[in-house]
Write an enzyme that holds these catalytic residues in place. Structure first.
Site, PDB file in Angstrom:
ATOM      1  N   ASP A  64       0.837  -1.208   0.000  1.00 61.18           N
ATOM      2  CA  ASP A  64       0.000   0.000   0.000  1.00 61.18           C
ATOM      3  C   ASP A  64       0.857   1.237   0.000  1.00 61.18           C
ATOM      4  O   ASP A  64       0.537   2.234  -0.629  1.00 61.18           O
ATOM      5  CB  ASP A  64      -0.829   0.092   1.287  1.00 61.18           C
ATOM      6  CG  ASP A  64      -1.762  -1.052   1.400  1.00 61.18           C
ATOM      7  OD1 ASP A  64      -1.805  -1.863   0.468  1.00 61.18           O
ATOM      8  OD2 ASP A  64      -2.429  -1.126   2.442  1.00 61.18           O
ATOM      9  N   ASP A 104       0.626   4.169  -2.490  1.00 61.97           N
ATOM     10  CA  ASP A 104       0.328   5.517  -1.991  1.00 61.97           C
ATOM     11  C   ASP A 104       1.320   6.514  -2.553  1.00 61.97           C
ATOM     12  O   ASP A 104       0.966   7.631  -2.922  1.00 61.97           O
ATOM     13  CB  ASP A 104       0.460   5.563  -0.458  1.00 61.97           C
ATOM     14  CG  ASP A 104      -0.825   5.119   0.209  1.00 61.97           C
ATOM     15  OD1 ASP A 104      -1.819   4.948  -0.514  1.00 61.97           O
ATOM     16  OD2 ASP A 104      -0.814   4.942   1.436  1.00 61.97           O
ATOM     17  N   LEU A 134     -10.361   9.590   2.190  1.00 64.80           N
ATOM     18  CA  LEU A 134      -9.717  10.822   2.659  1.00 64.80           C
ATOM     19  C   LEU A 134      -8.556  11.204   1.768  1.00 64.80           C
ATOM     20  O   LEU A 134      -7.871  10.336   1.224  1.00 64.80           O
ATOM     21  CB  LEU A 134      -9.189  10.613   4.083  1.00 64.80           C
ATOM     22  CG  LEU A 134     -10.228  10.401   5.177  1.00 64.80           C
ATOM     23  CD1 LEU A 134      -9.556   9.976   6.470  1.00 64.80           C
ATOM     24  CD2 LEU A 134     -11.036  11.676   5.392  1.00 64.80           C
ATOM     25  N   LYS A 174      -5.515   6.362  12.480  1.00 60.94           N
ATOM     26  CA  LYS A 174      -6.076   5.826  11.238  1.00 60.94           C
ATOM     27  C   LYS A 174      -5.742   4.340  11.174  1.00 60.94           C
ATOM     28  O   LYS A 174      -4.594   3.950  10.957  1.00 60.94           O
ATOM     29  CB  LYS A 174      -5.503   6.554  10.025  1.00 60.94           C
ATOM     30  CG  LYS A 174      -6.167   6.115   8.734  1.00 60.94           C
ATOM     31  CD  LYS A 174      -5.804   7.033   7.593  1.00 60.94           C
ATOM     32  CE  LYS A 174      -6.561   6.692   6.334  1.00 60.94           C
ATOM     33  NZ  LYS A 174      -6.358   5.339   5.855  1.00 60.94           N
ATOM     34  N   GLU A 180     -13.996   0.630  11.342  1.00 61.34           N
ATOM     35  CA  GLU A 180     -12.976  -0.160  10.661  1.00 61.34           C
ATOM     36  C   GLU A 180     -12.957  -1.560  11.273  1.00 61.34           C
ATOM     37  O   GLU A 180     -12.994  -1.704  12.495  1.00 61.34           O
ATOM     38  CB  GLU A 180     -11.623   0.535  10.881  1.00 61.34           C
ATOM     39  CG  GLU A 180     -10.546   0.138   9.928  1.00 61.34           C
ATOM     40  CD  GLU A 180     -10.623   0.855   8.579  1.00 61.34           C
ATOM     41  OE1 GLU A 180     -11.626   1.553   8.295  1.00 61.34           O
ATOM     42  OE2 GLU A 180      -9.671   0.687   7.803  1.00 61.34           O
ATOM     43  N   CYS A 201      41.332   2.984  -6.685  1.00 58.55           N
ATOM     44  CA  CYS A 201      42.783   2.873  -6.857  1.00 58.55           C
ATOM     45  C   CYS A 201      43.160   2.254  -8.196  1.00 58.55           C
ATOM     46  O   CYS A 201      44.334   1.995  -8.452  1.00 58.55           O
ATOM     47  CB  CYS A 201      43.389   2.061  -5.712  1.00 58.55           C
ATOM     48  SG  CYS A 201      42.890   0.330  -5.732  1.00 58.55           S
TER      49      CYS A 201
END
Ligand code: IVH
Length: 674
Positions: free
Chosen positions: A34, A38, A84, A117, A180, A417
């Site tokens: 996610d 996102d 949201l 959340k 939720e 080197c």
């Protein structure tokens, strides 16, 4: 980015995000994390903000996705279940508030209702005259799936609203509670453990498991899985009955719902940011996963007044926590030479925030790994922090390529080197610079010797080591003990105080603990644990330097490769000269005294991270009391100490072997009691 490049990028991003969403919402599976998705969505939104005329109605930024699955009947939501908009930092919170202020009356006293959340799936519960009639998933926001039979099995879902004094009206007519559904981390762990035992495939994470479970067609299966409904919204036909979110939470609690007791009313941005930071720190200790905060206008009339833009209310945002994964671009790939000469390709990235810090480089391990993952210069890649510390490239998003990406080829010579790189037969994957005096190898050896787990010399980090080498004040590790403050102070980087401090810190470490010294020598394959095992067996440096491969291989935890590597190191002339030099300078590790401490004979393993101390500190405490610290659970393990964010494998093994498990608290008590 110019407009045509932005257009091409936007199209590719949309395609990939759409695919991700289809898999995620419809098929209940995940093609990327996610957090990575996102991050792509955020990039898309930023591009669309820059070029608003490129926004189309079918852009993933413009819709609430996820067609309902066939198999459940579909129910229309009374009001749309919105999602949201995300903000990521204080600046974006302030920008949101500024936008909001323009929509509200100037006289409005603004208070924020802030909650965790939760990372689960949204569900609406409908009550008619106080009786649960429907449980509905979010679906596409307008229409969801009827999962009533399933949610009825959740203990946290009241089948009838409690009659609470002052809240009687909610048991009359229609009341909707949204919230939720989450699976707790510990339950998820247990579930996977038992699946592992039964040889069943493991679930990816608690959220997917919860989502998959609630959409099971068989409610009996749902009843077997521990899920919890945590409420966050209360709806009535007459909106005035719920004047604020604070009131909504208090009411839902009274009606018999679980709400987050952390949720609170705050007055300004500093308070919100403080709350956010506190919970970001405490996040690992919560029983369920969260991915940020939800910030809403507490006053529901103002909240309604602000209205809805597209799929999201204007009166609320999700303040997302630092993702443990994100996407960025590989600007270049260069080769870094380590202290043992290993040539490691490293990706230079466009700087991004990952798990709270800026990442601009990530190891690509070796040539084979780059080829296997097909990482190219110019690629957009997913990065994460392995074990939450070392940034790593997970994979390239090949579908975002535009043809300008370049395949990386390992150079033939050391970039430091110019010595030809060599590959040893035994380690097919690794190219090495064989030049012991390669500048890169030298400063890394010294930096390692001074590092925290080795001699722990403060002030001897990368930059100072390089400065001392460049000024030719030192040439090898032993030389640091010859440094004089008068010489050090000549360097630009130092003043009187710092020069004296550094020399003092070095001199204080002339007789270090044996295992730290062995580790500090930087012998290949000898990490701190192996160094400790060797030190405890041989007890002094002379004995170790004379040990044969067979002697070393006797040590618990030391295999043939380690034994050979140690013997090879001590046989090398340059190393013998180095040890001679240490001796001349009176720098020598202490002999290990046999400790028959109170924990003697007890073997400990730690899983996850402890709150009170780091792993290495815990290991030292155990050893100091005579106990043995092990890295994996085995037959002789006596105690498994369980920290937070634990993996399942150690737990499963400990359960199988019947190893005693200790919480951090019990472990600390054990240390104190001794
Ligand atoms: S309030 C307009 N509060 O996050 C939706 N949502 O992206 C307002 N979520 O679909 C929802 N914890 O499933 C709210 N404490 C919380 C939440 C929460 C998790 C989810 C919810 C929503 C999504 C929004």
């Amino acid at each position: 980015m110019n407009k045509s490049a932005a257009k091409a990028r936007i199209e590719r991003l949309r395609e990939l995000i759409n695919d991700y969403r289809y898999h995620y919402h419809v098929l209940n599976e995940s093609i990327m994390s996610d957090a990575a998705a996102d991050s792509l969505k955020h990039e898309l939104t930023l591009l669309e903000t820059e070029y608003p005329d490129l926004v189309t109605s079918d852009s993933p930024s413009q819709r609430v996705a996820g067609a309902p699955l066939p198999g459940f009947s579909q129910v229309a939501h009374s009001t749309r279940m919105l999602s949201l908009n995300d903000v990521f930092d204080e600046e974006e919170v302030i920008a949101w508030i500024k936008r909001l202020a323009k929509l509200l009356p100037a006289s409005a006293e603004v208070e924020y209702f802030v909650d965790l959340k939760m990372d689960g799936l949204a569900c609406a519960l409908v009550y008619e005259d106080g009786i649960l009639t429907h449980g509905i998933t979010r679906g596409d926001g307008a229409v969801g799936e009827d999962v009533t039979a399933n949610v009825r099995t959740l203990e946290s879902v009241p089948l009838r609203l409690r009659i609470a004094r002052g809240h009687e009206q909610f048991s009359r007519g229609r009341t909707e509670v949204r919230g939720e559904i989450v699976m707790y981390k510990a339950d998820f762990r247990r579930l996977n453990e038992s699946r592992e035992k039964a040889g069943k495939p493991l679930f990816a994470n608690p959220r997917n498991t919860a989502a998959g479970t609630i959409r099971q067609l068989n409610p009996r299966l749902v009843a077997e899985r521990p899920l919890h409904f945590r409420a966050y919204d209360l709806l009535r036909q007459n909106a005035d009955e719920v004047p604020s979110f604070l009131f909504a939470y208090q009411t839902m609690h009274a009606l018999g719902f679980l709400t987050n007791h952390e949720a609170t009313v705050l007055n300004n941005v500093p308070e919100v940011m403080h709350f956010a930071n506190e919970w970001e720190k405490k996040r690992p200790h919560l029983p369920f996963n969260i991915d940020g905060l939800v910030i809403k206008l507490n006053d529901r009339r103002l909240y309604a007044m602000a209205g809805v833009a597209g799929k999201a209310p204007r009166g609320a945002v999700a303040l997302k926590y630092h993702a443990e994964q994100t996407t960025t671009k590989v600007k270049n790939i260069f080769v870094s030479i380590g202290r043992t000469g290993a040539a490691t390709p490293v990706a230079m990235l466009e700087p991004v925030q990952v798990a709270g810090s800026t990442v601009q480089m990530a190891t690509l391990h070796n040539e084979g790994e780059i080829a296997r993952k097909d990482i190219r210069i110019g690629d957009t890649v997913i990065v994460h922090k392995a074990g939450d510390i070392i940034p790593e490239v997970v994979e390239p998003l090949t579908r975002l390529r535009n043809g300008s990406e370049q395949v990386f080829h390992m150079p033939k010579r050391c970039p430091e080197c110019n010595t030809e790189l060599v590959k040893q037969k035994r380690e097919e994957a690794v190219w090495r610079c064989p030049n012991r005096s390669c500048p890169s190898r030298t400063w890394k050896r010294i930096e390692h010797f001074a590092s925290k787990a080795a001699l722990d010399i403060e002030g001897l980090g990368e930059k100072n080591v390089i400065a001392l080498l460049d000024a030719k004040l030192i040439h090898d590790v032993a030389d640091i003990f010859t440094l004089k403050a008068d010489d050090v102070v000549q360097l630009d980087r130092f003043a009187d105080v710092s020069a004296n401090k550094l020399v003092g810190a070095i001199q204080a470490k002339k007789h270090p603990l044996l295992h730290r010294f062995i580790y500090g020598l930087g012998i290949r394959h000898i990490g701190i644990q192996t160094a400790t095992d060797i030190a405890n067996t041989f007890r002094n440096l002379e004995a170790i330097s004379q040990a044969t491969i067979d002697d070393l291989a006797e040590v618990n935890g030391v295999g043939a490769i380690v034994a050979e590597s140690a013997v090879e190191w001590f046989a090398e002339k340059k190393n013998q000269q180095l040890l001679e030099k240490f001796r001349r300078l009176d720098v020598w590790p202490e002999t290990v005294k046999k400790v028959g401490g109170p924990l003697s004979g007890a073997h400990f393993v730690i899983t996850g991270s402890l709150q009170s101390m780091g792993r290495e500190a815990a290991a030292e405490r155990i050893r100091a009391l005579g106990g043995d610290f092990q890295t994996s659970v085995g037959e002789q393990t006596d105690y498994l100490v369980i920290g937070s964010s634990v993996g399942t494998s150690k737990l499963a093994k400990a359960a199988r072997l019947g190893t005693k498990q200790l919480s951090e608290e019990q472990f600390l008590k054990m240390l104190e009691d001794k």
